[in-house]
Design an enzyme around this catalytic site. Sequence first.
Site, PDB file in Angstrom:
ATOM      1  N   HIS A   1       0.826  -1.162  -0.066  1.00  0.00           N
ATOM      2  CA  HIS A   1      -0.135  -0.037   0.117  1.00  0.00           C
ATOM      3  C   HIS A   1       0.987   1.093  -0.128  1.00  0.00           C
ATOM      4  O   HIS A   1       2.027   1.097   0.693  1.00  0.00           O
ATOM      5  CB  HIS A   1      -0.872  -0.038   1.093  1.00  0.00           C
ATOM      6  CG  HIS A   1      -1.957  -1.225   1.284  1.00  0.00           C
ATOM      7  ND1 HIS A   1      -3.315  -1.027   1.907  1.00  0.00           N
ATOM      8  CD2 HIS A   1      -2.052  -2.138   0.408  1.00  0.00           C
ATOM      9  CE1 HIS A   1      -3.787  -1.911   1.682  1.00  0.00           C
ATOM     10  NE2 HIS A   1      -3.255  -2.899   0.625  1.00  0.00           N
TER      11      HIS A   1
ATOM     12  N   GLU B   1       1.032   3.937   1.932  1.00  0.00           N
ATOM     13  CA  GLU B   1       1.708   4.076   3.434  1.00  0.00           C
ATOM     14  C   GLU B   1       2.706   3.412   3.425  1.00  0.00           C
ATOM     15  O   GLU B   1       3.894   3.890   4.117  1.00  0.00           O
ATOM     16  CB  GLU B   1       0.367   4.147   4.173  1.00  0.00           C
ATOM     17  CG  GLU B   1      -0.461   5.059   4.036  1.00  0.00           C
ATOM     18  CD  GLU B   1      -1.956   4.512   3.117  1.00  0.00           C
ATOM     19  OE1 GLU B   1      -2.787   5.232   3.163  1.00  0.00           O
ATOM     20  OE2 GLU B   1      -1.595   3.571   2.649  1.00  0.00           O
TER      21      GLU B   1
ATOM     22  N   CYS C   1      -5.631   1.743   5.822  1.00  0.00           N
ATOM     23  CA  CYS C   1      -6.524   0.625   6.244  1.00  0.00           C
ATOM     24  C   CYS C   1      -6.177   0.352   7.363  1.00  0.00           C
ATOM     25  O   CYS C   1      -4.594   0.767   8.007  1.00  0.00           O
ATOM     26  CB  CYS C   1      -6.292  -0.346   5.109  1.00  0.00           C
ATOM     27  SG  CYS C   1      -4.299  -1.098   4.856  1.00  0.00           S
TER      28      CYS C   1
ATOM     29  N   CYS D   1      -2.229  -0.361   7.175  1.00  0.00           N
ATOM     30  CA  CYS D   1      -1.302   0.791   7.116  1.00  0.00           C
ATOM     31  C   CYS D   1      -1.547   1.729   8.710  1.00  0.00           C
ATOM     32  O   CYS D   1      -0.206   2.305   8.886  1.00  0.00           O
ATOM     33  CB  CYS D   1      -1.747   1.683   6.103  1.00  0.00           C
ATOM     34  SG  CYS D   1      -1.595   0.793   4.380  1.00  0.00           S
TER      35      CYS D   1
END
Length: 159
Positions: free
Chosen positions: A55, A57, A85, A88
């Site tokens: 992801h 992040e 999420c 993250c």
Amino acid sequence: MNRDINEEFMRIAIANARYNLDVMSGGPFGACIVRNGDILAVARNTVISQDATCHAEVNAIRTASRLQMNYDLSGCDIYSTTEPCPMCFGAIHWSKIGRIIYGTSIEDAKKLGFNELDISNTTMKELGNSPVEIIGGFLLDECLQLFDEWRNKKNAAVY
């Protein structure tokens, strides 16, 4: 330390997310990590081309930590085009980033068909007693535009 919220940093994250509309290596998600007004890392989602943990992040945290030669990113802010999420958020908490500034919500991403867990950053902060500050809805219209562009992209994948 400059703790103002800066549109420039979110727009850098947005531009990086927009790049995925062309290369399709991940969803329309970008992140930018900043400390004292200096950009430490900019990243985009690369889930499709790499793995499920890539992801924006997490990619940004990996880059910033590698450059700082330290997992501890205290004093940093992370600008994320979408609310992080749970994975993250955990990485942000454990890397000691002090503040999350995001645009669209987890619910917005879920509406687009992304496989999101219904656990907001605020809930994770409260349940985990995390000190991270959370600011949502920043440049919301511009972040929502990413979702519109993604939705209109032929063969856009959701995961």
